[in-house]
Design a protein around this motif. Structure first.
Motif, PDB file in Angstrom:
ATOM      1  N   LEU A 120     -52.764   2.363  -0.280  1.00 31.05           N
ATOM      2  CA  LEU A 120     -53.952   3.166   0.432  1.00 31.05           C
ATOM      3  C   LEU A 120     -53.698   3.678   1.519  1.00 31.05           C
ATOM      4  N   VAL A 121     -53.028   2.863   2.622  1.00 28.31           N
ATOM      5  CA  VAL A 121     -53.130   3.494   4.070  1.00 28.31           C
ATOM      6  C   VAL A 121     -51.684   3.965   4.326  1.00 28.31           C
ATOM      7  N   PHE A 122     -50.962   3.146   4.132  1.00 24.52           N
ATOM      8  CA  PHE A 122     -49.312   3.621   5.042  1.00 24.52           C
ATOM      9  C   PHE A 122     -48.881   4.020   3.972  1.00 24.52           C
ATOM     10  N   THR A 123     -48.562   4.298   2.576  1.00 20.52           N
ATOM     11  CA  THR A 123     -47.971   5.387   1.644  1.00 20.52           C
ATOM     12  C   THR A 123     -48.183   6.697   1.915  1.00 20.52           C
ATOM     13  N   PRO A 124     -50.013   6.779   2.100  1.00 24.34           N
ATOM     14  CA  PRO A 124     -49.852   8.124   1.920  1.00 24.34           C
ATOM     15  C   PRO A 124     -50.048   8.130   4.016  1.00 24.34           C
ATOM     16  N   LEU A 125     -49.781   7.785   4.719  1.00 28.05           N
ATOM     17  CA  LEU A 125     -49.679   8.505   5.978  1.00 28.05           C
ATOM     18  C   LEU A 125     -48.422   9.205   6.615  1.00 28.05           C
ATOM     19  N   VAL A 126     -47.437   8.177   5.490  1.00 30.23           N
ATOM     20  CA  VAL A 126     -45.339   8.392   5.912  1.00 30.23           C
ATOM     21  C   VAL A 126     -44.873   9.057   4.609  1.00 30.23           C
ATOM     22  N   PHE A 127     -45.660   8.814   3.498  1.00 30.49           N
ATOM     23  CA  PHE A 127     -44.634   9.327   2.504  1.00 30.49           C
ATOM     24  C   PHE A 127     -44.585  11.150   2.965  1.00 30.49           C
ATOM     25  N   PRO A 128     -43.609  11.658   1.676  1.00 29.90           N
ATOM     26  CA  PRO A 128     -43.072  10.986   1.756  1.00 29.90           C
ATOM     27  C   PRO A 128     -40.954  10.777   2.885  1.00 29.90           C
ATOM     28  N   THR A 129     -41.089  11.101   3.712  1.00 27.20           N
ATOM     29  CA  THR A 129     -40.594  11.486   5.035  1.00 27.20           C
ATOM     30  C   THR A 129     -40.327  10.067   5.823  1.00 27.20           C
ATOM     31  N   GLY A 130     -41.338   9.247   5.468  1.00 26.32           N
ATOM     32  CA  GLY A 130     -41.439   8.569   5.586  1.00 26.32           C
ATOM     33  C   GLY A 130     -41.671   7.706   7.342  1.00 26.32           C
ATOM     34  N   ARG A 131     -42.315   8.830   7.520  1.00 28.86           N
ATOM     35  CA  ARG A 131     -42.613   9.169   9.425  1.00 28.86           C
ATOM     36  C   ARG A 131     -44.105   9.712   9.329  1.00 28.86           C
ATOM     37  N   LEU A 132     -45.103  10.165   9.709  1.00 27.87           N
ATOM     38  CA  LEU A 132     -45.786   9.965  10.340  1.00 27.87           C
ATOM     39  C   LEU A 132     -46.155  11.749  10.675  1.00 27.87           C
ATOM     40  N   LEU A 133     -47.106  12.835  10.330  1.00 26.91           N
ATOM     41  CA  LEU A 133     -47.111  14.112  10.263  1.00 26.91           C
ATOM     42  C   LEU A 133     -46.939  14.793  11.760  1.00 26.91           C
ATOM     43  N   SER A 134     -47.446  13.522  12.817  1.00 28.74           N
ATOM     44  CA  SER A 134     -47.384  13.769  13.936  1.00 28.74           C
ATOM     45  C   SER A 134     -48.001  12.401  15.329  1.00 28.74           C
ATOM     46  N   PRO A 135     -47.624  12.915  16.099  1.00 23.54           N
ATOM     47  CA  PRO A 135     -48.215  11.680  16.680  1.00 23.54           C
ATOM     48  C   PRO A 135     -49.883  11.260  16.631  1.00 23.54           C
ATOM     49  N   ARG A 136     -50.822  12.336  16.552  1.00 30.88           N
ATOM     50  CA  ARG A 136     -51.398  12.397  16.626  1.00 30.88           C
ATOM     51  C   ARG A 136     -52.058  11.115  15.326  1.00 30.88           C
ATOM     52  N   TRP A 137     -51.066  10.774  14.157  1.00 25.98           N
ATOM     53  CA  TRP A 137     -51.921   9.921  13.651  1.00 25.98           C
ATOM     54  C   TRP A 137     -51.416   8.581  13.562  1.00 25.98           C
ATOM     55  N   ARG A 138     -51.086   8.429  14.786  1.00 26.61           N
ATOM     56  CA  ARG A 138     -49.838   6.844  15.402  1.00 26.61           C
ATOM     57  C   ARG A 138     -51.436   6.088  15.433  1.00 26.61           C
ATOM     58  N   PRO A 139     -52.697   6.447  15.782  1.00 23.39           N
ATOM     59  CA  PRO A 139     -53.754   5.617  16.156  1.00 23.39           C
ATOM     60  C   PRO A 139     -54.405   4.706  15.599  1.00 23.39           C
ATOM     61  N   GLY A 140     -54.720   5.694  13.962  1.00 30.20           N
ATOM     62  CA  GLY A 140     -54.684   5.443  12.662  1.00 30.20           C
ATOM     63  C   GLY A 140     -54.126   4.165  12.240  1.00 30.20           C
ATOM     64  N   ALA A 141     -52.413   4.829  12.574  1.00 27.47           N
ATOM     65  CA  ALA A 141     -51.138   3.531  11.836  1.00 27.47           C
ATOM     66  C   ALA A 141     -52.066   1.983  12.331  1.00 27.47           C
ATOM     67  N   TRP A 142     -51.848   2.303  13.542  1.00 31.55           N
ATOM     68  CA  TRP A 142     -51.475   1.083  14.797  1.00 31.55           C
ATOM     69  C   TRP A 142     -53.139   0.361  14.421  1.00 31.55           C
ATOM     70  N   LEU A 143     -54.546   0.840  13.617  1.00 28.51           N
ATOM     71  CA  LEU A 143     -55.671   0.178  13.660  1.00 28.51           C
ATOM     72  C   LEU A 143     -55.873   0.450  12.039  1.00 28.51           C
ATOM     73  N   ALA A 144     -55.265   0.692  11.897  1.00 26.13           N
ATOM     74  CA  ALA A 144     -54.954  -0.004  10.121  1.00 26.13           C
ATOM     75  C   ALA A 144     -54.418  -0.720  10.110  1.00 26.13           C
TER      76      ALA A 144
END
Length: 254
Positions: A120-144
């Motif tokens: 629900l969270v990590f697949t949409p965040l890094v799909f399909p490149t395997g990387r976050l859209l930008s560093p601004r999304w990093r806190p959301g990934a850590w929080l999740a």
């Protein structure tokens, strides 16, 4: 590359063996009759697709996190279900016939939570490149990640472990004050925050799609829809039945 290929095919082999054991134990426990066969087959096919796709990506592009996430989703789901069936067989079908039943029950009670978080969270965040859209999304990934770990810890310390049809066994490391994390105030807050982060992750996926151009946009159009469909369907399981039915009606109309 050879090492990543060996890892990929090893994970695929573990998945295949787990599916075989899961089906055998389910047949022995008669648990196939408790759920519609079409739903069971649909889930099994979905997780098989995740595993095959994940293994292929890990084998050929080990640096892409999507491969590892897909493989983890499939392995956690299937091994968790297998462990639950193992515990059911050892405690109910033929009590005392298998060793390590409590460990299986404990593991089977935990895996669905990280599976949902990954889907629900990590697949949409890094799909399909395997990387976050930008560093601004990093806190959301850590929080999740932190919230998922906290909820899994609460689930690991619950005083009783659930089997099928409402049966339970005592958790040897359970803490009475923890109770059922899905019903406690802390657990409910964590789940609600994860649902919110899932929505945020889907927003990230939409933004990524809108920024794509040319052939990449055409490729992402269907790939993004297929990749986001299972997380969306999983999210519906957390919603009231009326809301879930409305969601599926809108999805079909779309």
């Amino acid at each position: 590359m050879r090492r990543s290929a060996r890892v990929a095919w090893s994970m695929l082999a573990i998945f295949a063996v787990s599916v075989i054991v899961l089906v055998a134990l389910s047949a022995a426990n008669d648990t196939f009759q408790q759920e519609p066969l079409t739903d069971t087959l649909a889930l099994l096919l979905a997780f098989t697709a995740f595993m095959v796709m994940g293994a292929l990506i890990v084998a050929h592009r080990p640096g892409n996190a999507i491969g590892w996430i897909f493989a983890a989703i499939a392995l956690l789901a299937v091994t968790g279900a297998m462990a639950s069936e193992y515990a059911e067989y050892a405690y109910v079908t033929k009590p005392g016939s298998l060793p390590g039943a409590i460990v299986a029950a404990w593991y089977g009670s935990l895996t669905w939570y990280p599976t949902n978080a990954l889907a629900l969270v990590f697949t949409p965040l890094v799909f399909p490149t395997g990387r976050l859209l930008s560093p601004r999304w990093r806190p959301g990934a850590w929080l999740a990640g932190v919230m998922t770990a906290a909820f899994v810890l609460l689930a690991a310390l619950r005083p009783t472990l659930e089997l099928h049809e409402g049966r339970t066994v005592s958790n040897p490391i359970g803490v009475g004050a923890v109770g059922n994390p899905e019903e406690s105030a802390v657990g409910t807050t964590l789940l609600n925050l994860l649902v919110l982060l899932a929505v945020v992750a889907l927003v990230s996926l939409v933004i990524r799609f809108r920024r794509s151009r040319g052939d990449e946009r055409q490729q992402l159009k269907w790939f993004t829809y297929a990749g986001a469909l299972l997380p969306l369907v999983t999210l519906v399981d957390l919603l009231p039945a009326a809301v879930g039915n409305l969601f599926f009606a809108v999805l079909i109309a779309f």
